[in-house]
Design an enzyme around this catalytic site. Structure first.
Site, short mmCIF file in Angstrom:
data_model
loop_
_atom_site.label_atom_id
_atom_site.label_comp_id
_atom_site.label_asym_id
_atom_site.label_seq_id
_atom_site.Cartn_x
_atom_site.Cartn_y
_atom_site.Cartn_z
NE ARG A 70 18.20 22.31 -54.47
CZ ARG A 70 19.31 22.70 -55.08
NH1 ARG A 70 19.65 23.98 -55.11
NH2 ARG A 70 20.09 21.83 -55.68
CG HIS A 119 26.65 24.46 -60.34
ND1 HIS A 119 26.75 25.55 -61.17
CD2 HIS A 119 26.49 23.40 -61.15
CE1 HIS A 119 26.65 25.16 -62.42
NE2 HIS A 119 26.49 23.86 -62.45
CB CYS A 147 26.99 38.70 -42.65
SG CYS A 147 28.79 38.52 -42.74
ZN LIG Z 1 29.13 39.49 -44.81
#
Ligand SMILES: [Zn+2]
Length: 150
Positions: A70, A119, A147
């Site tokens: 997208r 959103h 992360c």
């Molecule tokens: Zn995190």
């Protein structure tokens, strides 16, 4: 930007206006609507089944790659006269708030300064675990980046 005289007069008296937008304002920029975007490799998926935190927890790689696809669709698009007209309202009215369902960031690109993206924004990703932002350099297709905080 040319506004109808009656509208211009009302805008000049307004102190704060809000514009609500959805897929229609970005369609003219060439962004397919959420459901119309499901083509090619993704035609067998329902967008509603991919665009949730639950879908990401169930199958992070598929959802990550759908968002990467997208983003590729949106990478080359520019704000259209609709986005620019809404941004131009800020020259007439002391405060203009744009509330949008769109995730493409085109209102911000057009120059609107007070945008509520209901959103989120497809260019700004957060860690599903701790909520901290992911670096934009990590937004390529493949597997979701780890992360650095978790
Ligand atoms: Zn995190």
């Amino acid at each position: 930007m040319q506004f109808a005289p009656e509208l211009l007069e009302r805008l000049r008296r307004a102190r704060h206006i809000a514009a609500f937008t959805g897929a229609g304002v970005s369609a003219e920029s060439g962004i397919p609507t959420f459901r119309d975007a499901q083509t090619g490799l993704w035609a067998n998926y329902r967008a509603e089944d991919l665009a949730t935190p639950e879908a990401f927890r169930r199958d992070p790689s598929t959802v990550w790659n759908w968002y990467a696809w997208r983003r590729d669709l949106m990478r080359a698009v520019k704000p259209n006269p609709g986005h620019l007209a809404i941004a131009a309202l800020e020259r007439l009215v002391p405060r203009v708030t744009v509330i949008t369902q769109n995730v493409d960031g085109l209102h911000l690109q057009a120059g609107s300064s007070d945008v509520i993206e209901l959103h989120g924004n497809i260019w700004h990703n957060l860690c599903a675990n701790c909520g901290r932002p992911a670096a934009e350099a990590e937004l390529d297709a493949g597997t979701p980046p780890a992360c650095p905080h978790c």
